[in-house]
Design an enzyme around this catalytic site. Sequence first.
Site, PDB file in Angstrom:
ATOM      1  CD  GLU A  13       0.135  -1.025   3.245  1.00  0.00           C
ATOM      2  OE1 GLU A  13       0.636  -1.013   4.361  1.00  0.00           O
ATOM      3  OE2 GLU A  13       0.178  -2.188   2.436  1.00  0.00           O
ATOM      4  CD  GLU A  35      -2.726  -3.917  -0.424  1.00  0.00           C
ATOM      5  OE1 GLU A  35      -1.839  -3.082   0.456  1.00  0.00           O
ATOM      6  OE2 GLU A  35      -2.691  -5.046  -0.104  1.00  0.00           O
TER       7      GLU A  35
END
Length: 879
Positions: A286, A320
């Site tokens: 992420e 994410e």
Amino acid sequence: MDIARTPATPDGNPEMADAAPAPAAPPEIYRKDYRPFAWAVPATHLDFALGLEETEVTAKIEVARNPAAAPDPVLRLNGDGLELVSLAVDGAPFDGHAMDGNDLLITLPGNQHRVTIVTRVKPAENSQLMGLYASNGMLCTQCEAEGFRRITFFPDRPDVLSTYTVRMKGPKDRFPVLLSNGDRVRAGEDGATHWAEWHDPWPKPSYLFALVAGDLVALEDRFTTMTGRDVSLAIWVRADDLPRTRHAMEALKKAMRWDEEVFGREYDLGVFNIVAVGDFNMGAMENKGLNIFNTKYVLADPETATDGDYDGIEGVIAHEYFHNWSGNRVTCRDWFQLSLKEGFTVLRDQLFSQDMNSPAVKRIEDVRVLRSVQFPEDSGPLAHPIRPESFREISNFYTPTVYNKGAEVIRMMRTLAGPERFRAGTDLYFARHDGEAATCEDFVAAMEEGAGLDLARFRRWYSQAGTPRVRVEFAVADGRARLDLSQETPATPGQPVKEPVPIPLAVALHDRERNALGEERLIVLDEASASFDLGPAPQRPALSLNRGFSAPIAVEREVDPEELAYLARHDDDPFARYEAMQDLVVAHLLARAMGGEDAAGEDAIAEAFASVLGDPGIDDLMRGELMLLPGIAYLMEQVLLADPGALFTAREGLKAALGRRLSQPLASLHARASDVPFAMDASAKGARKVKSLALTLIAAADPARAAEMAATQYDGADNMTDRQGALMVLTGLPGAERTARLLDFYTRFRTNALVIDKWFSLQASSLHPQVLAHVRALADHPDFTLKNPNRVRALYMAFAGTPQGFHAPSGEGYRLIADLILALDPLNAQTAARFVPMLGRWRRIEPARAALMRGQLERIAAAPRLSRDTYEQVTRSLS
């Protein structure tokens, strides 16, 4: 390739006469020892001179004494395998430094300084895929958890937040695209080279840093936020992969809108980039504004991706993206708080997927994953709380407990509060801790205040390992229903005694006599035992318990098979109906595995299955869930010492019995589903699901007939779901149909790495009696490599799930996985360590196999130069 094998003496024990001594245990890190870092790092400037073989990194970090920490003149900067080229402080060369292992120690006299460090790294040699590494001619990074220290010396811990400015320079022909976190602020060219500068205004920890340089193209789009801000979206891939990115882009836009509507979270930069990478240890990362993804969770079209792949991409893209707030804007104070971001974000992506698809099916899928991977972890030597108290290697704590059980714990808070009050609690959490490195306690405190909950006892879910077992006694007296509950959490390593935890249970009573469905109510068991008056009792009551899987527990209850069969046919809660079917099957399979006949149980299951096959009130997606038999991993959890071979034989026997008894309705179901034209709506996806499930049951009863049907399905398939479903059945059967379709599949897709992963996996996970020999042969296949984690997982993770292969009585399956771990550990320790828990379950296996599993663990433990990752997993599994 040939996997290296340790020589053995004639009695089968490893020959250790010339072995080097086992490595010293890495130090154990404790949560109680946390101290704030002595220096703040308000700004970081990075300059990369890019090259595949060698990259030079110039880091300029501004440091200032941290008033919240105990004063310390020594600035400790973490490193791992770095070449230090030069060091300067406040613009002047600096010699007053020392090395402590891999760490660089700098003694600073004042309160504020600029430290300039030049390092060299070798991306092409970085097989660990942590830090800066090369992937098929591209440079990319993976820094969570401790990869940034493989790029430059830095306080590589999640509570050190800094703003980053990144300048990259490299040859235009090799790296035409230069990406980093945040927004691009400048770019230019200088002859054959070019450069780009990126700036991220949001302070972040080093684990969220990202860089990508390579020959990529992008699918571009735009998104307008709820306050009218325009965001540029791009998914970067290799040119040949561009046509397979549209689904990922649509998933991203849906996730952005959903997060605004459900959690009030708006995106905060002008650009959001995703890059697909072929060599990646995990699913995705992420990094702020620049998510880096395994290609598996980006690329899809009907020809190459199954319906499950499409759902997986949508869920991981969302996960994410949701981290932008639950993980990035509010990050972790230390790695013990990992579930703060991961458990919360898993819940968020689960809720998103429920809203995008079938809520009932998604909930069942999530519970099935929890039971197959997290429950075994909770009952084994690697059990740990969702907030661990100590670790030796943080990479080993990216576990189903932290992720999946962490999500269930937060889901219970939502159940107790209700959606609106839960939203109030999360709003308070985000507002209170925006821009901070927070703790699990911070989240719980915000939920208490914002949602109005008393979570004093609930905190035990964070500190205790193990799956609570709830004993249920249900009775009717004087016209009223009474529920007596007691709970006990078994001892786990380091935690012999457990305290009761609050357990929210959704329950309902059904009137079997009148087929009347009762009203649901929520009760909370927060003591070791308690009794609940459920009100007037209906005629012949059936108890529907833990509806929607309201708590991650194991239920112990003696239930009449007739009552289970009723619930499997009529319960109005989809999960409870699924659970009744599972319980009915589990009871029968355990009885058969222990040598009993249980014909009555088989009759009840067949009757329930017939009802499911013909029920017009459920769609095919749900019908498919009700047709799934419990997996071997879940069955093994139901007994103290499991015999995988006996369980496998019992399960295959039931499949064959159902295939014989329900031959005609299964064939009719397969024919009906085969007539549904390809589409991506729920109805067509459901038809594809039940089509292949019907085929698996037919195959167990009539292999010759199934081989013909599967070959026909394969040959006529216009999508990967149907083709893979047919090939899954064929791989378990001998004969020309199997060989011809495997060859066709390979020839058709040999240039597509993700589909060839499927080819490896289908053979390695098959029911074929020679699966062990097939896996050995596939390990020598020219397309197999230990250097790509996807390919390794496709072959060996798939094999480790086969009871007749991995748990072969000879122990050769265990040796195969141990050989893999020893060969893979020097190349990619993080991936190697993921295979250890398969062997670590030895205490829950019958004695003969247990001894063989333990022997392989001891062989691994005695190997020289084990990584910290593998060493910790093995020693914990043996201790």
